[in-house]
Design an enzyme around this catalytic site. Structure first.
Site, PDB file in Angstrom:
ATOM      1  N   LYS A  34       0.861  -1.174   0.000  1.00 23.63           N
ATOM      2  CA  LYS A  34       0.000   0.000   0.000  1.00 23.63           C
ATOM      3  C   LYS A  34       0.907   1.237   0.000  1.00 23.63           C
ATOM      4  O   LYS A  34       2.005   1.112   0.530  1.00 23.63           O
ATOM      5  CB  LYS A  34      -0.856  -0.140   1.244  1.00 23.63           C
ATOM      6  CG  LYS A  34      -1.331   1.089   1.892  1.00 23.63           C
ATOM      7  CD  LYS A  34      -2.156   0.827   3.086  1.00 23.63           C
ATOM      8  CE  LYS A  34      -2.682   2.129   3.588  1.00 23.63           C
ATOM      9  NZ  LYS A  34      -1.685   2.952   4.282  1.00 23.63           N
ATOM     10  N   HIS A  91      -2.469  -4.816   5.199  1.00 20.44           N
ATOM     11  CA  HIS A  91      -1.998  -5.568   6.368  1.00 20.44           C
ATOM     12  C   HIS A  91      -3.102  -5.815   7.400  1.00 20.44           C
ATOM     13  O   HIS A  91      -2.970  -6.677   8.256  1.00 20.44           O
ATOM     14  CB  HIS A  91      -0.758  -4.918   7.003  1.00 20.44           C
ATOM     15  CG  HIS A  91      -1.067  -3.754   7.905  1.00 20.44           C
ATOM     16  ND1 HIS A  91      -1.206  -2.475   7.451  1.00 20.44           N
ATOM     17  CD2 HIS A  91      -1.261  -3.680   9.231  1.00 20.44           C
ATOM     18  CE1 HIS A  91      -1.488  -1.673   8.463  1.00 20.44           C
ATOM     19  NE2 HIS A  91      -1.517  -2.379   9.570  1.00 20.44           N
ATOM     20  N   LYS A 144      -4.481  -9.494  10.280  1.00 23.60           N
ATOM     21  CA  LYS A 144      -4.795  -9.486  11.721  1.00 23.60           C
ATOM     22  C   LYS A 144      -5.788 -10.610  12.022  1.00 23.60           C
ATOM     23  O   LYS A 144      -6.818 -10.731  11.357  1.00 23.60           O
ATOM     24  CB  LYS A 144      -5.410  -8.136  12.129  1.00 23.60           C
ATOM     25  CG  LYS A 144      -4.440  -6.968  12.025  1.00 23.60           C
ATOM     26  CD  LYS A 144      -5.124  -5.676  12.453  1.00 23.60           C
ATOM     27  CE  LYS A 144      -4.327  -4.432  12.099  1.00 23.60           C
ATOM     28  NZ  LYS A 144      -3.175  -4.170  12.905  1.00 23.60           N
ATOM     29  N   GLU A 170      -5.774   6.241  16.625  1.00 26.96           N
ATOM     30  CA  GLU A 170      -4.376   6.043  17.015  1.00 26.96           C
ATOM     31  C   GLU A 170      -3.963   7.149  17.978  1.00 26.96           C
ATOM     32  O   GLU A 170      -4.450   8.278  17.869  1.00 26.96           O
ATOM     33  CB  GLU A 170      -3.477   6.105  15.784  1.00 26.96           C
ATOM     34  CG  GLU A 170      -3.789   5.039  14.764  1.00 26.96           C
ATOM     35  CD  GLU A 170      -2.824   5.106  13.591  1.00 26.96           C
ATOM     36  OE1 GLU A 170      -1.779   4.451  13.662  1.00 26.96           O
ATOM     37  OE2 GLU A 170      -3.113   5.821  12.623  1.00 26.96           O
ATOM     38  N   ASP A 229      -4.994   7.377   3.421  1.00 25.07           N
ATOM     39  CA  ASP A 229      -4.122   6.473   4.171  1.00 25.07           C
ATOM     40  C   ASP A 229      -4.891   5.286   4.767  1.00 25.07           C
ATOM     41  O   ASP A 229      -4.363   4.189   4.867  1.00 25.07           O
ATOM     42  CB  ASP A 229      -3.445   7.280   5.297  1.00 25.07           C
ATOM     43  CG  ASP A 229      -2.314   6.529   5.979  1.00 25.07           C
ATOM     44  OD1 ASP A 229      -1.627   5.748   5.290  1.00 25.07           O
ATOM     45  OD2 ASP A 229      -2.106   6.722   7.189  1.00 25.07           O
ATOM     46  N   HIS A 251      -7.916  -0.007   4.699  1.00 21.98           N
ATOM     47  CA  HIS A 251      -8.166  -0.687   5.976  1.00 21.98           C
ATOM     48  C   HIS A 251      -9.636  -0.609   6.431  1.00 21.98           C
ATOM     49  O   HIS A 251     -10.233  -1.620   6.796  1.00 21.98           O
ATOM     50  CB  HIS A 251      -7.285  -0.095   7.081  1.00 21.98           C
ATOM     51  CG  HIS A 251      -5.829  -0.082   6.746  1.00 21.98           C
ATOM     52  ND1 HIS A 251      -5.237  -1.037   5.958  1.00 21.98           N
ATOM     53  CD2 HIS A 251      -4.819   0.762   7.096  1.00 21.98           C
ATOM     54  CE1 HIS A 251      -3.944  -0.775   5.840  1.00 21.98           C
ATOM     55  NE2 HIS A 251      -3.670   0.319   6.519  1.00 21.98           N
ATOM     56  N   LYS A 261      -5.243  10.400  13.908  1.00 22.25           N
ATOM     57  CA  LYS A 261      -3.993  10.295  14.659  1.00 22.25           C
ATOM     58  C   LYS A 261      -4.087  11.216  15.872  1.00 22.25           C
ATOM     59  O   LYS A 261      -4.866  12.157  15.894  1.00 22.25           O
ATOM     60  CB  LYS A 261      -2.820  10.711  13.783  1.00 22.25           C
ATOM     61  CG  LYS A 261      -2.705   9.848  12.536  1.00 22.25           C
ATOM     62  CD  LYS A 261      -1.284   9.515  12.218  1.00 22.25           C
ATOM     63  CE  LYS A 261      -1.179   8.599  11.011  1.00 22.25           C
ATOM     64  NZ  LYS A 261      -1.136   7.193  11.337  1.00 22.25           N
TER      65      LYS A 261
END
Ligand code: BG6
Length: 509
Positions: free
Chosen positions: A168, A198, A202, A236, A255, A260, A360
């Site tokens: 990515k 990714h 998980k 996050e 992002d 995701h 974030k």
């Protein structure tokens, strides 16, 4: 390891002999995630002697020094995690076995001679199977793919596969993702392409499908008759830190959302696949992401909030605002937070809003999917202390504190009729002993064994970008940016987005 191997009595087979080329060998991804994942696979006996790991990058370094550099980093990381109580120290014998299979090819990604050196390496390892893992800056994806193609390295035979793993970000909007897919598909077939997200590595994400489709209970209420709305959160506490120059052109939407968050949405919202095979699973995911209603630009503005963190003092420490981070413009309008409302236009989900948020420097690290159920009728509690019942949630906690919890109302013991929120729960740590892992183990193993279930197909990627394109287009013409203090739960405008619908976000953490 992946979703298709469901027989727990059968130990997964050792991966076939393969030469694995890691393009971008000196980058962070290789040392932080890919090599530790390969080490963990080796610890679990899943990489045989036929595995050869070859770093490819422009810097000159000997095979031994390259292996040593990786070892030093991984040893140090493992030691610091051991100190925090979270991992095992590096086993010197195990590492030595792996290190004996690590080598290096020095070369410029744009230079044809690099690809002849790669061909020579394949001859030398004597292993026709090869995986080319592009852990490079995205601008090299199509350039490397073209050269792999023109040098004949992607030609497969009956006993030698050739596969390409693409990291990515896959494109930066719909046209660039379509162009990248077209470029890849000119030199290889879809079955040779492994597009990584990714999140699909998980355990908790893979478990969504298993829980939904192996427990009859869920299907009975998994639809718009019983579900009021769904909240998908990826919060996050970390800031942008050293990634300012990447993040300035990316922002929270690109992002995190088309990749995701949409993967989480697809796992929760897709129809049951006819089988747990790559085509069936990916087909259903593409359909549900393709069913996200395309907003007009006006609707996109009304259904989105962009935020950016400002400085604050958190636990006695001064935390910089986004505009003060290295390599970030002091006037930057890049969003570090996004909240969106999307609708899925199919029979199961019509009328059920999906609210997505990610950011974030928020107050807690919290990735979760909260399914909010429609309220119970109030009538029987009239004239009691119970004036308002809280909604029931099923909270699928992806990280940290992995597990699933149902929020229920129960009677508080005592002479009056009063309710309290209680939880029915399953925590991974209570049932399973989890080996330290990076999340890349399954993905690498699946690529070596040819299982594409947990990788994105071209249509998945393009449907994801198609659904976020109206937000990008609307924002490009000018859009407000709401600031939030570092360490908070995000901008107030995000609360208003739900309040307009008479709903509220669950608190973070
Ligand atoms: C990456 C993003 O893909 O995912 C990062 O580029 C983000 O900005 C990360 O921090 C989050 O991953 P995880 O596994 O920590 O939730």
């Amino acid at each position: 390891m992946g979703l298709t191997r469901t027989n727990s009595k059968q130990k997964p087979a050792v991966a076939p002999a393969t030469t694995l080329f890691l393009f971008g060998a000196h980058g962070d991804l290789v040392k932080r995630l890919l090599m530790p994942a390969l080490y963990n696979l080796s610890r679990d006996g899943l990489l045989g002697d036929g595995i050869h790991i070859v770093g490819v990058d422009h810097n000159a370094i000997s095979d031994a020094d390259f292996a040593k550099k990786l070892e030093d980093f991984i040893r140090q990381e493992a030691a610091s995690k051991v100190a925090e109580g979270g991992a095992e120290p590096l086993d010197p014998e195990l590492w030595a076995q792996l290190a004996s299979r690590i080598s290096y090819v020095q070369g410029d990604f744009l230079d044809d001679s690099t690809y002849s050196d790669i061909e020579k390496k394949i001859q030398a390892t004597g292993t026709g199977n090869a995986v080319f893992y592009l852990a490079t800056a995205p601008r090299f994806f199509s350039e490397v793919a073209k050269r792999l193609g023109s040098s004949g390295l992607l030609v497969e035979t009956d006993d030698a596969f050739r596969r390409v793993v693409i990291e990515k970000p896959f494109g930066s909007d719909l046209p660039s993702a379509v162009a990248l897919n077209a470029c890849l598909l000119k030199v290889m077939s879809e079955k040779q392409i492994y597009r990584i997200d990714h999140y699909l590595g998980k355990e908790t994400v893979q478990n969504i499908l298993v829980s939904r489709f192996s427990n009859g209970l869920f299907e009975s209420f998994w639809n718009n008759h019983y579900i009021d709305h769904v909240q998908i959160t990826a919060a996050e506490t970390v800031g942008v830190e050293t990634r300012g120059s990447f993040y300035e052109h990316t922002g929270a939407l690109r992002d995190m959302v088309p990749n995701h968050l949409f993967q989480l949405l697809a796992m929760v919202a897709m129809e049951p696949p006819a089988a747990f095979g790559a085509d069936a699973v990916r087909g259903e995911k593409a359909k549900v992401i393709g069913a996200i209603r395309p907003w007009s630009e006006e609707e996109a503005l009304a259904n989105s909030v962009r935020g950016q963190y400002t400085e604050n003092t958190i636990a006695d420490k001064d935390v910089a605002g986004y505009r003060q981070e290295p390599n970030v413009s002091p006037e930057s309008c890049t969003e570090t937070y996004v909240a969106l409302k999307v609708m899925i236009d199919n029979w199961r989900w019509v009328g059920v809003p999906f609210y997505l948020r990610t950011g974030k420097r928020l107050s807690a690290r919290d990735t979760e999917i909260a399914i909010c159920f429609k309220p119970a009728p109030y009538a029987q509690f009239r004239d009691t202390e119970v004036d308002a019942l809280k909604p029931n949630y099923l909270n699928i906690q992806i990280q940290p504190n992995e597990g699933m919890w149902f929020d229920l109302q129960a009677k508080r013991p005592g002479p009056t009729l009063d309710t309290q929120n209680v939880e029915l729960g399953f925590a991974y740590k209570d049932f399973f002993e989890m080996q330290p892992s990076t999340g890349y183990e399954t993905l690498i193993y699946d690529c070596l064994t040819g299982d594409q279930t947990l990788f994105q197909r071209a249509d998945n990627i393009e449907n994801g970008w198609r659904a976020v394109q109206p937000f990008l287009d609307a924002w490009a013409k000018g859009c407000s940016l709401d600031h939030y203090q570092a360490g908070s739960e995000g901008p107030e405008a995000a609360d208003e987005l739900l309040a307009r619908d008479g709903r509220e976000w669950r608190s973070l953490g």
